[in-house]
Design a protein around this motif. Structure first.
Motif, mmCIF file in Angstrom:
data_model
loop_
_atom_site.group_PDB
_atom_site.id
_atom_site.type_symbol
_atom_site.label_atom_id
_atom_site.label_comp_id
_atom_site.label_asym_id
_atom_site.label_seq_id
_atom_site.Cartn_x
_atom_site.Cartn_y
_atom_site.Cartn_z
ATOM 1 N N ALA A 224 0.805 -1.220 0.000
ATOM 2 C CA ALA A 224 0.000 0.000 0.000
ATOM 3 C C ALA A 224 0.841 1.274 0.000
ATOM 4 O O ALA A 224 0.548 2.226 -0.720
ATOM 5 C CB ALA A 224 -0.933 -0.004 1.202
ATOM 6 N N ALA A 225 1.892 1.304 0.799
ATOM 7 C CA ALA A 225 2.687 2.524 0.940
ATOM 8 C C ALA A 225 3.337 2.957 -0.373
ATOM 9 O O ALA A 225 3.624 4.139 -0.568
ATOM 10 C CB ALA A 225 3.758 2.332 2.016
ATOM 11 N N TYR A 226 3.566 2.015 -1.278
ATOM 12 C CA TYR A 226 4.226 2.326 -2.549
ATOM 13 C C TYR A 226 3.279 2.285 -3.749
ATOM 14 O O TYR A 226 3.700 2.568 -4.872
ATOM 15 C CB TYR A 226 5.365 1.323 -2.809
ATOM 16 C CG TYR A 226 6.670 1.634 -2.119
ATOM 17 C CD1 TYR A 226 6.779 2.642 -1.166
ATOM 18 C CD2 TYR A 226 7.810 0.893 -2.435
ATOM 19 C CE1 TYR A 226 7.990 2.896 -0.536
ATOM 20 C CE2 TYR A 226 9.030 1.154 -1.802
ATOM 21 C CZ TYR A 226 9.103 2.153 -0.855
ATOM 22 O OH TYR A 226 10.313 2.407 -0.239
ATOM 23 N N PHE A 227 2.022 1.937 -3.534
ATOM 24 C CA PHE A 227 1.154 1.621 -4.673
ATOM 25 C C PHE A 227 1.053 2.777 -5.671
ATOM 26 O O PHE A 227 1.249 2.601 -6.880
ATOM 27 C CB PHE A 227 -0.243 1.217 -4.195
ATOM 28 C CG PHE A 227 -1.118 0.682 -5.296
ATOM 29 C CD1 PHE A 227 -1.014 -0.640 -5.696
ATOM 30 C CD2 PHE A 227 -2.026 1.496 -5.948
ATOM 31 C CE1 PHE A 227 -1.809 -1.143 -6.716
ATOM 32 C CE2 PHE A 227 -2.820 1.008 -6.978
ATOM 33 C CZ PHE A 227 -2.711 -0.314 -7.357
ATOM 34 N N GLU A 228 0.745 3.969 -5.184
ATOM 35 C CA GLU A 228 0.535 5.096 -6.099
ATOM 36 C C GLU A 228 1.818 5.460 -6.845
ATOM 37 O O GLU A 228 1.801 5.705 -8.056
ATOM 38 C CB GLU A 228 0.002 6.300 -5.329
ATOM 39 C CG GLU A 228 -0.685 7.321 -6.223
ATOM 40 C CD GLU A 228 -1.664 8.208 -5.475
ATOM 41 O OE1 GLU A 228 -2.491 8.846 -6.137
ATOM 42 O OE2 GLU A 228 -1.605 8.253 -4.234
ATOM 43 N N LYS A 229 2.949 5.458 -6.136
ATOM 44 C CA LYS A 229 4.221 5.761 -6.798
ATOM 45 C C LYS A 229 4.629 4.660 -7.764
ATOM 46 O O LYS A 229 5.247 4.924 -8.797
ATOM 47 C CB LYS A 229 5.315 5.984 -5.755
ATOM 48 C CG LYS A 229 5.208 7.316 -5.017
ATOM 49 C CD LYS A 229 6.399 7.513 -4.098
ATOM 50 C CE LYS A 229 6.316 8.864 -3.394
ATOM 51 N NZ LYS A 229 7.484 9.100 -2.512
ATOM 52 N N ASN A 230 4.278 3.424 -7.449
ATOM 53 C CA ASN A 230 4.546 2.327 -8.384
ATOM 54 C C ASN A 230 3.786 2.528 -9.691
ATOM 55 O O ASN A 230 4.344 2.366 -10.781
ATOM 56 C CB ASN A 230 4.151 0.983 -7.761
ATOM 57 C CG ASN A 230 5.189 0.436 -6.807
ATOM 58 O OD1 ASN A 230 6.362 0.764 -6.893
ATOM 59 N ND2 ASN A 230 4.761 -0.402 -5.879
ATOM 60 N N PHE A 245 3.307 -7.331 1.673
ATOM 61 C CA PHE A 245 2.691 -6.082 2.125
ATOM 62 C C PHE A 245 3.430 -5.514 3.335
ATOM 63 O O PHE A 245 2.827 -5.204 4.354
ATOM 64 C CB PHE A 245 1.225 -6.323 2.488
ATOM 65 C CG PHE A 245 0.374 -6.857 1.376
ATOM 66 C CD1 PHE A 245 0.158 -6.114 0.240
ATOM 67 C CD2 PHE A 245 -0.205 -8.116 1.473
ATOM 68 C CE1 PHE A 245 -0.634 -6.601 -0.797
ATOM 69 C CE2 PHE A 245 -0.996 -8.616 0.456
ATOM 70 C CZ PHE A 245 -1.210 -7.854 -0.688
ATOM 71 N N LEU A 246 4.759 -5.359 3.227
ATOM 72 C CA LEU A 246 5.517 -4.841 4.351
ATOM 73 C C LEU A 246 5.124 -3.403 4.686
ATOM 74 O O LEU A 246 5.331 -2.950 5.811
ATOM 75 C CB LEU A 246 7.021 -4.910 4.045
ATOM 76 C CG LEU A 246 7.598 -6.313 3.824
ATOM 77 C CD1 LEU A 246 9.088 -6.232 3.521
ATOM 78 C CD2 LEU A 246 7.349 -7.209 5.040
ATOM 79 N N GLY A 247 4.542 -2.709 3.723
ATOM 80 C CA GLY A 247 4.078 -1.337 3.948
ATOM 81 C C GLY A 247 2.570 -1.230 3.994
ATOM 82 O O GLY A 247 2.020 -0.152 3.760
ATOM 83 N N VAL A 250 -3.768 -2.164 2.713
ATOM 84 C CA VAL A 250 -4.968 -1.379 2.424
ATOM 85 C C VAL A 250 -4.577 0.044 2.070
ATOM 86 O O VAL A 250 -3.866 0.718 2.822
ATOM 87 C CB VAL A 250 -5.932 -1.366 3.634
ATOM 88 C CG1 VAL A 250 -7.165 -0.520 3.322
ATOM 89 C CG2 VAL A 250 -6.334 -2.780 4.009
ATOM 90 N N THR A 251 -5.034 0.503 0.903
ATOM 91 C CA THR A 251 -4.811 1.887 0.490
ATOM 92 C C THR A 251 -6.077 2.700 0.744
ATOM 93 O O THR A 251 -7.189 2.191 0.603
ATOM 94 C CB THR A 251 -4.452 1.971 -0.994
ATOM 95 O OG1 THR A 251 -5.514 1.389 -1.766
ATOM 96 C CG2 THR A 251 -3.160 1.227 -1.279
#
Length: 333
Positions: A224-230, A245-247, A250-251
């Motif tokens: 989740a923590a990287y989803f948008e930047k990915n 899902f280390l970050g 859920v987004t």
């Protein structure tokens, strides 16, 4: 050859921190049809082991409750129908559980011969990461020669494997890691550019390094923590492959428009629920396409530290600290 009646293994009487694990003694398992019994000489330590210990990654109902997903050792007994291995063969294997023990049962289709010149410690560092990377980066995401790939967690066991495999098959590799030392290790393994995520924005760096195009594939263990930047870092027709899902899982708010506009694919998988046939297919491709690269020395596991089975708590503490580059292995017998 007479087998013992009991064996030592790492017991998990309750979930919690590393100290909940205890060395215990239990009955020797017996192989069923299609399985082999391996005398474990070394076992890999992996993030899923930590998650199982903590209670967030329970084993499948038909799997051993004992921790441990990769082993190396000697075949000691064959279940009915097994004809691809013989007693005395040296194998490493992706286990369905049970690796933190002196003996472990594995499906024959998940076992591979030691690469030429390898001992048990080096062989035990192969199965979990190579199965995972091959399935997600090559089979599912379809990484091919000439493409670009971003590998998050580049200094982890998964990351060091993925960098080497991607480079060996002709891809241009970028990676993220959390220190200069780890970034240097990634570049030494073949990454064109390693990005220190503590100091740099990986999406900005990727855009600059690819002249605004983005990368074709991303292998992600953050979630989740990287989803948008990915999504922002992918090129048209690119693929995001999520393996952990280390970050977070859920987004809150994500703009899905780029997925449609850039015709992106988002995929993900875990290895453990895959069927025996699916794992055998991965195994067969590894033997055919990857083992020759290992035996030639073009690819090799990066081993950070070797513990003994009695030091299992210390091995887990090191895994949780992330203060390592590459794999953590335990010698068993």
């Amino acid at each position: 050859m007479t087998l013992p009646v009991t064996m030592r293994f790492v017991d998990l009487p309750s979930h919690g921190g590393p100290d909940v694990m205890q060395l215990s003694r239990g009955a020797l398992p017996s192989p069923r049809a299609g399985e082999i019994l391996v005398k474990v000489q070394a076992a890999g330590v992996n993030r899923p082991d930590v998650a199982q210990r903590q209670g967030t990654y329970p084993p499948p109902k038909d799997a051993s409750p004992i921790l441990g997903l990769e082993i190396a050792g000697e075949v000691m007994a064959l279940g009915d129908g097994v004809d691809e291995f013989a007693i005395g063969d040296k194998v490493c294997a992706l286990a369905n559980g049970g690796g933190y023990a002196e003996y472990c049962i594995v499906p024959a289709g998940q076992a591979l011969p030691f690469p030429k010149g390898y001992d048990a410690v080096k062989a035990a560092a192969l199965p979990e990461t190579f199965f995972t990377v091959w399935a997600n980066l090559f089979q599912m995401a379809g990484l091919t020669e000439g493409e670009t790939v971003l590998i998050h967690g580049g200094s982890s066991g998964i990351g060091t494997t993925a960098i080497q495999l991607a480079k060996a098959f002709g891809a241009e590799v970028f990676a993220t890691a959390g220190s200069k030392e780890k970034c240097d290790a990634c570049e030494k393994l073949g990454a064109k550019r390693a990005i220190n995520y503590r100091d740099e924005d990986f999406a900005t760096v990727v855009k600059a390094e690819t002249n605004g195009k983005g990368v074709d594939v991303i292998l992600d263990m953050i979630g989740a923590a990287y989803f948008e930047k990915n999504i922002a870092s992918l090129a048209k027709d690119g693929c995001l492959s999520i393996i952990a899902f280390l970050g977070g899982a859920v987004t809150e708010k994500i703009n899905l428009t780029p997925i449609m506009v850039k015709r992106l694919t988002v995929t993900g998988s875990t290895m453990r629920p895959r069927t025996a046939d699916e794992k055998r297919a991965i195994r067969d491709e590894l033997v055919e396409q990857v083992w020759p690269l290992i035996e030639s020395g073009k690819i090799a596991p990066v081993i950070n530290r070797v513990f003994t089975l009695d030091e299992v708590a210390d091995a887990h503490r090191l895994m949780e600290s992330s203060n390592h580059v590459g794999k953590i292995v335990m010698t068993v017998s």
